[in-house]
Design a protein around this motif. Structure first.
Motif, PDB file in Angstrom:
ATOM      1  N   GLN A 233     -19.147 -22.000   8.990  1.00  0.00           N
ATOM      2  CA  GLN A 233     -19.840 -20.771   9.410  1.00  0.00           C
ATOM      3  C   GLN A 233     -20.021 -19.815   8.220  1.00  0.00           C
ATOM      4  O   GLN A 233     -19.192 -19.751   7.321  1.00  0.00           O
ATOM      5  N   ASN A 234     -21.128 -19.113   8.284  1.00  0.00           N
ATOM      6  CA  ASN A 234     -21.430 -18.037   7.313  1.00  0.00           C
ATOM      7  C   ASN A 234     -21.388 -18.525   5.870  1.00  0.00           C
ATOM      8  O   ASN A 234     -20.958 -17.793   4.960  1.00  0.00           O
ATOM      9  N   ALA A 235     -21.801 -19.801   5.637  1.00  0.00           N
ATOM     10  CA  ALA A 235     -21.763 -20.359   4.283  1.00  0.00           C
ATOM     11  C   ALA A 235     -23.133 -20.886   3.916  1.00  0.00           C
ATOM     12  O   ALA A 235     -23.941 -21.246   4.781  1.00  0.00           O
ATOM     13  N   GLY A 236     -23.353 -21.015   2.593  1.00  0.00           N
ATOM     14  CA  GLY A 236     -24.680 -21.401   2.110  1.00  0.00           C
ATOM     15  C   GLY A 236     -24.985 -22.856   2.320  1.00  0.00           C
ATOM     16  O   GLY A 236     -25.995 -23.197   2.917  1.00  0.00           O
TER      17      GLY A 236
ATOM     18  N   TYR B 225     -17.740 -25.855   1.578  1.00  0.00           N
ATOM     19  CA  TYR B 225     -19.051 -25.197   1.403  1.00  0.00           C
ATOM     20  C   TYR B 225     -19.194 -24.833  -0.069  1.00  0.00           C
ATOM     21  O   TYR B 225     -18.241 -24.897  -0.856  1.00  0.00           O
TER      22      TYR B 225
ATOM     23  N   CYS C 234     -20.068 -18.452   0.033  1.00  0.00           N
ATOM     24  CA  CYS C 234     -20.140 -17.690   1.284  1.00  0.00           C
ATOM     25  C   CYS C 234     -21.412 -16.860   1.306  1.00  0.00           C
ATOM     26  O   CYS C 234     -21.922 -16.411   0.265  1.00  0.00           O
ATOM     27  N   ASN C 235     -21.930 -16.641   2.511  1.00  0.00           N
ATOM     28  CA  ASN C 235     -23.048 -15.713   2.659  1.00  0.00           C
ATOM     29  C   ASN C 235     -22.598 -14.320   2.272  1.00  0.00           C
ATOM     30  O   ASN C 235     -21.399 -13.982   2.332  1.00  0.00           O
ATOM     31  N   SER C 236     -23.505 -13.476   1.874  1.00  0.00           N
ATOM     32  CA  SER C 236     -23.199 -12.098   1.448  1.00  0.00           C
ATOM     33  C   SER C 236     -22.498 -11.348   2.581  1.00  0.00           C
ATOM     34  O   SER C 236     -22.922 -11.377   3.735  1.00  0.00           O
TER      35      SER C 236
ATOM     36  N   TYR D  28     -19.417 -11.991   3.678  1.00  0.00           N
ATOM     37  CA  TYR D  28     -18.444 -12.852   4.359  1.00  0.00           C
ATOM     38  C   TYR D  28     -17.503 -13.478   3.330  1.00  0.00           C
ATOM     39  O   TYR D  28     -17.859 -13.634   2.156  1.00  0.00           O
TER      40      TYR D  28
ATOM     41  N   CYS E 124     -16.623 -19.391   6.048  1.00  0.00           N
ATOM     42  CA  CYS E 124     -16.342 -17.980   5.703  1.00  0.00           C
ATOM     43  C   CYS E 124     -16.178 -17.234   7.015  1.00  0.00           C
ATOM     44  O   CYS E 124     -17.142 -16.698   7.591  1.00  0.00           O
TER      45      CYS E 124
ATOM     46  N   ASN F 201     -15.886 -11.291   8.442  1.00  0.00           N
ATOM     47  CA  ASN F 201     -16.964 -10.337   8.095  1.00  0.00           C
ATOM     48  C   ASN F 201     -16.306  -9.148   7.416  1.00  0.00           C
ATOM     49  O   ASN F 201     -15.631  -8.330   8.045  1.00  0.00           O
TER      50      ASN F 201
END
Length: 680
Positions: free
Chosen positions: A618-621, A632, A635-637, A639, A650, A653
């Motif tokens: 989750q919440n990863a590129g 992964y 992480c997405n920005s 997270y 990730c 939040n």
């Protein structure tokens, strides 16, 4: 400062927590106030407490920290209020809705007053007013004193004249032995006076009212009733004391109250028809009643009549006469000079054999002429024509003609002609020629086996033979044998093909492993293999040794070898090649056995660690799979992975998490919140 502590492990904001009042850190970091069964938690001076207890609960141990620990509705030590203990007097107490009760009483005790406060107060094993159960009062009838033992009512002794005849102590001495006709004087003594109208029991003694008609009590004993039948008693016939004693009679009788007798003594009879004077006549000596009434002695052809021991007789027979029927009553009934049944003396029957008519003349037997085929060859007229000239070997056809013995046989005389009477055992006169006797051996001759004219036919697979007069087998044809010992079916076994008699009788071919046996040219071998097996080593001795359903070297058929699949181990199941197992780190994820274990589960994001395990953090590129573990790239920005577990991606939040505000581990102080990664 005193009463404060740094409970978020963030030295930057100092000792942010007041441990005197914080419900989450009361007295020390991490001490959370959660009193049980209480309305609201409190933290005062660093000690947990509560406001009020929930309904039905109380703090009976004076410890506020564990709240209202006691359920007053069910606790037998604090029932309804702290310290109110329910009674355990011979009972197991109970507490229901805050009211004491009794769950169960000890064995032998009961709660008879209905009060839980004093428990099970009554010992029902011994209580006379509550014996065995509440309210059961012991009051045995006609007894001296009541008792209660092991919960059963009883008594000490019965009152005089009473007894317990039903084996029930509870109802005491229920029976009056003075009047009860079933238990008169003692239990079980039933009054049943014989031949009386009604039984009585008076002062414990049996009696009766009146005797039945024709009966009387002649022994003055009321207990046995009217014991005498005046109609049949020879000692009390018609009335007590009247004894029957008829003269010359074997046994006295009494019928309808009148004396008589059964039979007269031997040698006596009642010939005057009067039973009153008994058996008045001596039948042993009376000439008018000799042996029986009315039998008058008058013997024929005799000098004088007699009666001795009841039989008529005589003194002497007249000349030429005799008593041949052994009956003295009719005297000397036989004329010995002319009687062919008693010729010359009693019992001498004239019966000259094979003669036309017997004669008796002056007491001597004779005959008129010989019957056809008979002759008197001994010149003795008394025995008549004693010789059968039709059958006599010494007098065949006429007196003095002797028949000679034939070969292997016995001489015979038939219709007055010499011949063969019978052949010796095992021989026969099969050519019908008496001159050469019994010329044929019936025990061995195939054309006359057992009897003349019986020709033995050849049995199946053999030549004909005759042994002991019975048709059988001469010799078996080549390759055949008589294994059942029954010649009627010949040589029934083919030794070349029989698996139970292969090569010789009794040689049974053993069943090969996983196959069937055959016999070929008299030698045992392997026939066919059972389904799923094969003789892959071409050795008949060990049978069908190979399971072609499971053998990877002979899968489905001998010689079919399963090739090793890519990255795996070969298998054979139901005769079809396949994959037994994949090597570590590989899997057959497309279910296609031809390309083996085609997938590397160590690095495949779609089959990471096992087929079908798709990495989706989750919440990863971008998902990765390394050493069979999902991960992964970045992480997405906003997270981050704060739990150190790459498998769930990730998970945090950082924009709004009070425990990880802006960065992992940055916890906001108590009462603060996190917005856009900053505590406020």
């Amino acid at each position: 400062n005193s009463g404060y502590a740094s409970c978020d492990s963030n030295n930057a904001n100092g000792c942010e927590t007041n441990t005197n009042t914080s419900l989450s850190n009361c007295g020390a970091c991490g001490t959370v106030c959660s009193p049980q069964n209480a309305a609201a938690a409190t933290c005062t001076a660093g000690a947990c407490g509560y406001t009020t207890c929930n309904s039905g609960y109380a703090s009976c141990d004076s410890n506020n920290a564990n709240g209202c620990e006691t359920n007053k509705n069910t606790n037998v030590n604090h029932c309804g209020a702290c310290g109110n203990a329910c009674s355990t007097n011979h009972a197991t107490p109970s507490c229901t809705a805050g009211v004491c009760g009794i769950a169960s009483c000890e064995a032998g005790w009961a709660d008879c007053d209905g009060l839980a406060s004093n428990g099970c107060e009554v010992n029902v094993a011994t209580s006379l007013s509550n014996c065995g159960t509440c309210g059961n009062t012991c009051s045995p009838q006609n007894a001296g004193a009541a008792t209660c033992t092991a919960g059963a009512c009883g008594y000490t002794t019965c009152n005089s004249g009473y007894a317990s005849c039903d084996s029930n102590n509870a109802n005491g001495c229920e029976t009056n032995k003075n009047t009860n006709t079933s238990n008169c004087g003692s239990c079980g003594n039933v009054c049943s006076p014989q031949n009386a109208a009604a039984a009585t029991c008076t002062a414990g003694a049996c009696g009766y009212t009146t005797c039945n008609s024709g009966y009387a009590s002649c022994d003055s004993n009321n207990v046995n009733g009217c014991e005498i039948n005046l109609n049949t008693s020879t000692s009390n016939c018609g009335s007590c004391g009247t004894t029957c004693s008829p003269q010359n009679a074997g046994a006295a009788t009494c019928s309808s109250g009148t004396c008589g007798y059964t039979t007269c003594n031997s040698g006596y009879a009642s010939c005057d028809g009067n039973t009153a004077n008994g058996c008045e006549t001596n039948t042993n000596t009376s000439l008018s009643h000799c042996g029986t009434c009315g039998n008058t002695c008058s013997p024929q052809n005799a000098a004088a009549a007699t009666c001795t021991a009841g039989s008529c007789g005589y003194t002497t027979c007249n000349s030429g006469y005799a008593n041949c029927d052994s009956n003295n009553a009719n005297g000397c009934e036989t004329n010995k000079n002319t009687s062919t049944s008693n010729c010359g003396s009693c019992g001498n029957v004239c019966s000259p054999q094979n003669a036309a008519a017997a004669t008796c003349t002056a007491g001597a037997c004779g005959y008129t002429t010989c019957n056809s085929g008979y002759a008197s060859c001994d010149s003795n007229n008394v025995n008549g024509c004693e010789t059968n000239t039709n059958t006599s070997l010494s007098n065949c056809g006429s007196c003095g003609t002797v028949c000679t013995t034939p070969a292997n046989g016995t001489a015979g005389c038939s219709s007055g002609t010499c011949g063969i009477a019978s052949c010796n055992s095992g021989y026969g006169n099969c050519d019908a020629n008496t001159a050469n006797g019994c010329e044929t051996n019936l025990n061995t001759t195939v054309a006359h086996c057992g009897a003349c004219g019986i020709t033995c036919s050849a049995p199946p697979n053999a030549t004909a033979g005759c042994s002991g007069g019975v048709c059988g087998i001469g010799t078996c044809n080549s390759g055949w044998a008589d294994c059942d010992g029954d010649p009627s079916n010949g040589c029934e076994v083919n030794l070349n093909t029989s698996t139970t008699h292969c090569g010789a009788c009794g040689t049974t071919c053993s069943t090969p492993s996983n196959g069937s046996a055959v016999c070929s040219s008299g030698t045992c071998g392997l026939g066919s293999c059972n389904s799923g097996y094969g003789n892959c080593d071409a050795n008949a001795a060990n049978g069908c040794e190979t399971n072609i359903n499971t053998s990877v070297s002979n899968c489905g058929a001998c010689g079919t070898v399963c090739s090793t699949p890519a990255n795996g181990t070969a298998s054979c199941s139901s005769g079809t090649c396949g994959i037994a197992s994949c090597n570590s780190g590989f899997g057959n994820c497309d279910a296609n056995t031809t390309n083996g274990c085609e997938t590397n589960t160590m690095n495949s994001p779609n089959n990471c660690g096992a087929c079908g395990n798709v990495c989706s953090p989750q919440n990863a590129g971008a998902a990765t799979c390394t050493a069979s573990t999902c991960g992964y790239t970045v992480c997405n920005s906003g997270y981050a992975s704060c739990d150190g577990n790459t498998a769930n991606g990730c998970e945090v939040n950082l924009s709004n998490n009070v425990n990880h505000c802006g960065t992992c581990g940055n916890a906001c102080a108590g009462g603060q919140f996190c917005s856009s990664g900053t505590c406020f």
